[in-house]
Design a protein around this motif. Structure first.
Motif, PDB file in Angstrom:
ATOM      1  N   HIS A 178       0.867  -1.197   0.000  1.00 49.17           N
ATOM      2  CA  HIS A 178       0.000   0.000   0.000  1.00 49.17           C
ATOM      3  C   HIS A 178       0.900   1.242   0.000  1.00 49.17           C
ATOM      4  O   HIS A 178       2.091   1.150   0.275  1.00 49.17           O
ATOM      5  CB  HIS A 178      -0.881   0.022   1.260  1.00 49.17           C
ATOM      6  N   THR A 179       0.323   2.387  -0.312  1.00 48.80           N
ATOM      7  CA  THR A 179       1.006   3.654  -0.017  1.00 48.80           C
ATOM      8  C   THR A 179       0.299   4.233   1.201  1.00 48.80           C
ATOM      9  O   THR A 179      -0.857   3.901   1.469  1.00 48.80           O
ATOM     10  CB  THR A 179       0.924   4.682  -1.178  1.00 48.80           C
ATOM     11  N   ASP A 180       0.987   5.092   1.950  1.00 44.43           N
ATOM     12  CA  ASP A 180       0.360   5.707   3.123  1.00 44.43           C
ATOM     13  C   ASP A 180      -0.432   6.930   2.688  1.00 44.43           C
ATOM     14  O   ASP A 180       0.024   7.716   1.861  1.00 44.43           O
ATOM     15  CB  ASP A 180       1.429   6.089   4.154  1.00 44.43           C
ATOM     16  N   ALA A 181      -1.600   7.088   3.283  1.00 53.09           N
ATOM     17  CA  ALA A 181      -2.515   8.141   2.847  1.00 53.09           C
ATOM     18  C   ALA A 181      -2.058   9.535   3.263  1.00 53.09           C
ATOM     19  O   ALA A 181      -2.342  10.513   2.597  1.00 53.09           O
ATOM     20  CB  ALA A 181      -3.902   7.890   3.448  1.00 53.09           C
ATOM     21  N   GLY A 182      -1.348   9.620   4.387  1.00 56.18           N
ATOM     22  CA  GLY A 182      -1.191  10.912   5.037  1.00 56.18           C
ATOM     23  C   GLY A 182       0.003  11.737   4.611  1.00 56.18           C
ATOM     24  O   GLY A 182       0.340  11.839   3.430  1.00 56.18           O
ATOM     25  N   GLY A 183       0.672  12.334   5.613  1.00 56.23           N
ATOM     26  CA  GLY A 183       1.719  13.307   5.352  1.00 56.23           C
ATOM     27  C   GLY A 183       3.108  12.708   5.385  1.00 56.23           C
ATOM     28  O   GLY A 183       3.626  12.208   4.392  1.00 56.23           O
ATOM     29  N   LEU A 218       7.150   9.129   2.788  1.00 60.07           N
ATOM     30  CA  LEU A 218       6.233  10.204   2.417  1.00 60.07           C
ATOM     31  C   LEU A 218       4.879   9.609   2.043  1.00 60.07           C
ATOM     32  O   LEU A 218       4.818   8.602   1.352  1.00 60.07           O
ATOM     33  CB  LEU A 218       6.798  10.990   1.226  1.00 60.07           C
ATOM     34  N   GLY A 219       3.817  10.272   2.490  1.00 59.60           N
ATOM     35  CA  GLY A 219       2.466   9.806   2.186  1.00 59.60           C
ATOM     36  C   GLY A 219       1.871  10.516   0.975  1.00 59.60           C
ATOM     37  O   GLY A 219       2.465  11.437   0.394  1.00 59.60           O
ATOM     38  N   ASP A 220       0.670  10.085   0.611  1.00 55.20           N
ATOM     39  CA  ASP A 220      -0.020  10.613  -0.576  1.00 55.20           C
ATOM     40  C   ASP A 220      -0.162  12.141  -0.556  1.00 55.20           C
ATOM     41  O   ASP A 220      -0.124  12.785  -1.605  1.00 55.20           O
ATOM     42  CB  ASP A 220      -1.425   9.997  -0.686  1.00 55.20           C
ATOM     43  N   GLN A 221      -0.354  12.723   0.645  1.00 51.51           N
ATOM     44  CA  GLN A 221      -0.604  14.177   0.698  1.00 51.51           C
ATOM     45  C   GLN A 221       0.608  14.974   0.219  1.00 51.51           C
ATOM     46  O   GLN A 221       0.463  16.020  -0.414  1.00 51.51           O
ATOM     47  CB  GLN A 221      -0.994  14.620   2.119  1.00 51.51           C
ATOM     48  N   LEU A 222       1.820  14.478   0.525  1.00 46.05           N
ATOM     49  CA  LEU A 222       3.011  15.201   0.059  1.00 46.05           C
ATOM     50  C   LEU A 222       3.180  15.060  -1.450  1.00 46.05           C
ATOM     51  O   LEU A 222       3.702  15.956  -2.107  1.00 46.05           O
ATOM     52  CB  LEU A 222       4.262  14.741   0.813  1.00 46.05           C
ATOM     53  N   LYS A 229       6.243  15.878  -7.616  1.00 47.85           N
ATOM     54  CA  LYS A 229       7.719  15.953  -7.556  1.00 47.85           C
ATOM     55  C   LYS A 229       8.243  14.906  -6.564  1.00 47.85           C
ATOM     56  O   LYS A 229       9.232  14.234  -6.802  1.00 47.85           O
ATOM     57  CB  LYS A 229       8.128  17.360  -7.127  1.00 47.85           C
ATOM     58  N   TYR A 230       7.563  14.807  -5.426  1.00 46.01           N
ATOM     59  CA  TYR A 230       7.847  13.741  -4.462  1.00 46.01           C
ATOM     60  C   TYR A 230       6.725  12.717  -4.593  1.00 46.01           C
ATOM     61  O   TYR A 230       5.576  13.090  -4.819  1.00 46.01           O
ATOM     62  CB  TYR A 230       7.850  14.278  -3.028  1.00 46.01           C
ATOM     63  N   LYS A 231       7.066  11.447  -4.416  1.00 43.43           N
ATOM     64  CA  LYS A 231       6.035  10.403  -4.581  1.00 43.43           C
ATOM     65  C   LYS A 231       5.864   9.598  -3.298  1.00 43.43           C
ATOM     66  O   LYS A 231       6.835   9.334  -2.588  1.00 43.43           O
ATOM     67  CB  LYS A 231       6.471   9.416  -5.687  1.00 43.43           C
ATOM     68  N   SER A 232       4.628   9.210  -3.034  1.00 49.39           N
ATOM     69  CA  SER A 232       4.424   8.194  -1.990  1.00 49.39           C
ATOM     70  C   SER A 232       4.680   6.848  -2.670  1.00 49.39           C
ATOM     71  O   SER A 232       4.378   6.675  -3.843  1.00 49.39           O
ATOM     72  CB  SER A 232       3.001   8.264  -1.437  1.00 49.39           C
ATOM     73  N   VAL A 233       5.262   5.918  -1.938  1.00 49.22           N
ATOM     74  CA  VAL A 233       5.759   4.690  -2.562  1.00 49.22           C
ATOM     75  C   VAL A 233       5.094   3.459  -1.941  1.00 49.22           C
ATOM     76  O   VAL A 233       4.873   3.407  -0.739  1.00 49.22           O
ATOM     77  CB  VAL A 233       7.305   4.639  -2.398  1.00 49.22           C
ATOM     78  N   MET A 234       4.774   2.485  -2.805  1.00 48.43           N
ATOM     79  CA  MET A 234       4.212   1.219  -2.331  1.00 48.43           C
ATOM     80  C   MET A 234       5.203   0.521  -1.424  1.00 48.43           C
ATOM     81  O   MET A 234       6.401   0.439  -1.739  1.00 48.43           O
ATOM     82  CB  MET A 234       3.935   0.281  -3.524  1.00 48.43           C
ATOM     83  N   HIS A 235       4.724   0.011  -0.286  1.00 50.99           N
ATOM     84  CA  HIS A 235       5.588  -0.773   0.595  1.00 50.99           C
ATOM     85  C   HIS A 235       4.762  -1.872   1.248  1.00 50.99           C
ATOM     86  O   HIS A 235       3.532  -1.829   1.229  1.00 50.99           O
ATOM     87  CB  HIS A 235       6.272   0.120   1.638  1.00 50.99           C
ATOM     88  N   ARG A 236       5.446  -2.852   1.809  1.00 54.49           N
ATOM     89  CA  ARG A 236       4.756  -3.991   2.414  1.00 54.49           C
ATOM     90  C   ARG A 236       5.653  -4.576   3.508  1.00 54.49           C
ATOM     91  O   ARG A 236       6.833  -4.219   3.609  1.00 54.49           O
ATOM     92  CB  ARG A 236       4.480  -5.064   1.351  1.00 54.49           C
ATOM     93  N   VAL A 237       5.062  -5.465   4.299  1.00 54.39           N
ATOM     94  CA  VAL A 237       5.855  -6.181   5.301  1.00 54.39           C
ATOM     95  C   VAL A 237       5.747  -7.669   4.999  1.00 54.39           C
ATOM     96  O   VAL A 237       4.642  -8.213   4.858  1.00 54.39           O
ATOM     97  CB  VAL A 237       5.349  -5.897   6.735  1.00 54.39           C
ATOM     98  N   LYS A 297      -2.779   4.065  -5.995  1.00 52.99           N
ATOM     99  CA  LYS A 297      -3.217   5.386  -5.509  1.00 52.99           C
ATOM    100  C   LYS A 297      -3.802   6.262  -6.631  1.00 52.99           C
ATOM    101  O   LYS A 297      -4.612   7.139  -6.363  1.00 52.99           O
ATOM    102  CB  LYS A 297      -2.042   6.111  -4.850  1.00 52.99           C
ATOM    103  N   GLU A 298      -3.381   6.016  -7.884  1.00 52.16           N
ATOM    104  CA  GLU A 298      -3.798   6.920  -8.975  1.00 52.16           C
ATOM    105  C   GLU A 298      -5.315   7.058  -9.098  1.00 52.16           C
ATOM    106  O   GLU A 298      -5.824   8.189  -9.209  1.00 52.16           O
ATOM    107  CB  GLU A 298      -3.160   6.484 -10.307  1.00 52.16           C
TER     108      GLU A 298
END
Length: 319
Positions: A178-183, A218-222, A229-237, A297-298
């Protein structure tokens, strides 16, 4: 080519190597969406106490419940991939706008106290980082903090997770991609048991466990505010077969009524002035995200464009 995960010595921002450290942060924000901070100013002793009490709390209050859940769902014996749940045991703490610490059952007094203290330090670090991002982006000092503020200040909370040993890590993710929604997200993760990975150029890359480090992402809001210019990135555990991984992720997010939109100062600099990202109220984005967290996220950004016309930029009426 072996990619080296960006590790930034935060103490270098106070010396002659500041420009190089700022450049590393800029590169990490533009090309990784993640970086790891060492010498970030939060005391090692405090971090060690947080870790010790978090692990004790898990063993005392949560481990048995998790085992019962696994048994009741027959998860040890799964034969095919599970896509609708995560192999994690979690609870949430809210710090801002108001704390819910006193309402969380089973938290011992010394644990509550140390988590409060830790949250204060992380909040300071988050605000420092937002100012460094402003500087790198060429935005006026304090711009990001102001955008996040809304009418009642930012939302700040912590997700405390433990990822117990998993018999079938190939079939059950610790936490799905997922990407993180926030800041901006500040993570204190286990330095012995790994598992966190991010997606870069189509490959899953490990976020290395390091003692006393804080991982930033960085989350989606940034992504929206920087107009991509900055991207939120998919990550997992990835769950592990041995060892329980501790993860304490603190989310410094916009206030619920904050209006999020690409920074005009950044749009002015772009040759193509057309705004790519939508304008919306943060709470509306969170409502949408709740159901779509584990998807790309798109389409979320596209969906917010359709409600955009309803958002004006005047002062927001708060109920």
């Amino acid at each position: 080519m072996e990619l080296t995960f960006p590790v930034i010595d935060f103490s270098k921002l106070n010396g002659e190597e500041r420009a190089a450290a700022m450049e590393m942060i800029k590169d990490a924000c533009e090309n990784w969406g993640f970086f790891e901070l060492v010498n970030h100013g939060i005391s090692h002793e405090l971090m060690e106490t947080v870790e010790r009490l978090t692990k004790e709390h898990y063993r005392k209050c949560m481990e048995q419940r998790f085992k019962e859940m696994v048994a009741s769902k027959g998860l040890e014996a799964v034969q095919s991939e599970i896509n609708d749940m995560d192999w994690e045991s979690t609870f949430f703490l809210r710090h801002l706008p108001e704390s819910n610490m006193s309402e969380i059952p089973d938290l011992e007094e010394d644990y509550r106290k140390v988590m409060k203290e830790f949250a204060v330090e992380l909040e300071k670090l988050a605000e420092q980082l937002l100012d460094l991002l402003c500087e790198n982006l060429g935005l006026e000092p304090g711009y990001l903090k102001k955008v996040f503020y809304g009418s009642k200040g930012p939302t700040f909370g912590t997700k405390v997770s433990n990822y117990p040993p998993c018999p079938k890590p190939d079939l059950i993710k610790g936490l799905r991609a997922h990407t993180d929604a926030g800041g901006i997200i500040l993570l204190f993760q286990d330095d012995k048991v790994s598992g966190l990975q991010l997606l870069k150029d189509g490959q899953w890359i490990d976020v290395p466990p390091m003692k006393h480090s804080i991982v930033i992402n960085l989350g989606d809001q940034l992504e929206v505010i920087t107009n991509g210019k900055y991207k939120s990135v998919m990550h997992r555990v990835i769950a592990q077969t041995d060892g329980t991984r501790m993860s304490i992720a603190s989310f410094y997010n916009p206030g619920s009524d904050a209006v999020i939109y690409p920074a005009p100062a950044l749009l002015e600099k772009e040759a193509d002035k057309s705004q790519v990202y939508p304008k919306f109220v943060f709470e509306d984005y969170m409502k949408l995200y709740a159901g779509l967290k584990f998807q790309a996220k798109e389409p979320r950004f596209e969906a917010m464009k359709t409600v955009e016309s309803a958002v004006n930029l005047g002062p927001i009426a708060t109920v």
